[in-house]
Design a protein around this motif. Sequence first.
Motif, PDB file in Angstrom:
ATOM      1  N   GLU A   6       0.834  -1.205   0.000  1.00 29.03           N
ATOM      2  CA  GLU A   6       0.000   0.000   0.000  1.00 29.03           C
ATOM      3  C   GLU A   6       0.863   1.247   0.000  1.00 29.03           C
ATOM      4  O   GLU A   6       1.997   1.241   0.484  1.00 29.03           O
ATOM      5  CB  GLU A   6      -0.909   0.055   1.228  1.00 29.03           C
ATOM      6  CG  GLU A   6      -1.834  -1.130   1.407  1.00 29.03           C
ATOM      7  CD  GLU A   6      -1.350  -2.078   2.475  1.00 29.03           C
ATOM      8  OE1 GLU A   6      -2.191  -2.737   3.115  1.00 29.03           O
ATOM      9  OE2 GLU A   6      -0.117  -2.155   2.676  1.00 29.03           O
ATOM     10  N   ARG A  19      -5.554   9.613  -1.808  1.00 24.64           N
ATOM     11  CA  ARG A  19      -5.685   8.502  -2.750  1.00 24.64           C
ATOM     12  C   ARG A  19      -4.748   7.399  -2.298  1.00 24.64           C
ATOM     13  O   ARG A  19      -3.526   7.574  -2.305  1.00 24.64           O
ATOM     14  CB  ARG A  19      -5.331   8.985  -4.156  1.00 24.64           C
ATOM     15  CG  ARG A  19      -5.434   7.947  -5.253  1.00 24.64           C
ATOM     16  CD  ARG A  19      -5.021   8.603  -6.583  1.00 24.64           C
ATOM     17  NE  ARG A  19      -4.958   7.661  -7.688  1.00 24.64           N
ATOM     18  CZ  ARG A  19      -5.973   7.391  -8.482  1.00 24.64           C
ATOM     19  NH1 ARG A  19      -7.132   7.968  -8.307  1.00 24.64           N
ATOM     20  NH2 ARG A  19      -5.818   6.530  -9.484  1.00 24.64           N
ATOM     21  N   SER A  21      -3.237   3.596  -2.801  1.00 19.97           N
ATOM     22  CA  SER A  21      -2.994   2.655  -3.877  1.00 19.97           C
ATOM     23  C   SER A  21      -2.416   1.361  -3.305  1.00 19.97           C
ATOM     24  O   SER A  21      -1.684   1.386  -2.321  1.00 19.97           O
ATOM     25  CB  SER A  21      -2.025   3.259  -4.892  1.00 19.97           C
ATOM     26  OG  SER A  21      -1.836   2.386  -5.986  1.00 19.97           O
ATOM     27  N   THR A  77      -3.354  -3.186  -9.747  1.00 22.82           N
ATOM     28  CA  THR A  77      -3.506  -2.215  -8.675  1.00 22.82           C
ATOM     29  C   THR A  77      -4.977  -1.984  -8.333  1.00 22.82           C
ATOM     30  O   THR A  77      -5.850  -2.123  -9.194  1.00 22.82           O
ATOM     31  CB  THR A  77      -2.878  -0.859  -9.039  1.00 22.82           C
ATOM     32  OG1 THR A  77      -3.499  -0.369 -10.228  1.00 22.82           O
ATOM     33  CG2 THR A  77      -1.381  -0.969  -9.234  1.00 22.82           C
ATOM     34  N   VAL A  79      -7.241   1.043  -6.159  1.00 25.46           N
ATOM     35  CA  VAL A  79      -7.128   2.397  -5.621  1.00 25.46           C
ATOM     36  C   VAL A  79      -8.361   2.725  -4.794  1.00 25.46           C
ATOM     37  O   VAL A  79      -9.484   2.347  -5.150  1.00 25.46           O
ATOM     38  CB  VAL A  79      -6.977   3.408  -6.773  1.00 25.46           C
ATOM     39  CG1 VAL A  79      -7.138   4.835  -6.282  1.00 25.46           C
ATOM     40  CG2 VAL A  79      -5.629   3.227  -7.472  1.00 25.46           C
TER      41      VAL A  79
END
Length: 117
Positions: A6, A19, A21, A77, A79
């Motif tokens: 992360e 944000r 990810s 990924t 998000v």
Amino acid sequence: QVQLVESGGDLVQPGGSLRLSCAASGIIFSRYTMGWYRQAPGKQRELVASITSGSAIYYANSVKGRFTISRDNAKNTVVLQMNSLEPEDTAVYYCNAYRQVTMSELWGQGTQVTVSS
């Protein structure tokens, strides 16, 4: 190497945005349900949002309308876009990968989100 990593946690003022990810490696990412959990001090870990392999999405009531989860299977990924952050959103946020067919589950190491003025 099988892992979830992360990034994106930070200190932000109330009303701000972050944000998060999560990058996955070593798994067939597209086959996994991806989720974001959080754990605040003294509280149990709770599911915040999840997205299945078929892109069905779940949000906890506390974050509906403020958080958005998305995945990119080409980049492995997931998000979590967090808007209108509140002090109650302060927690360590964990990325989770789960595949029911094989009962496989992975956790990331966590990233700290602090919402404070």
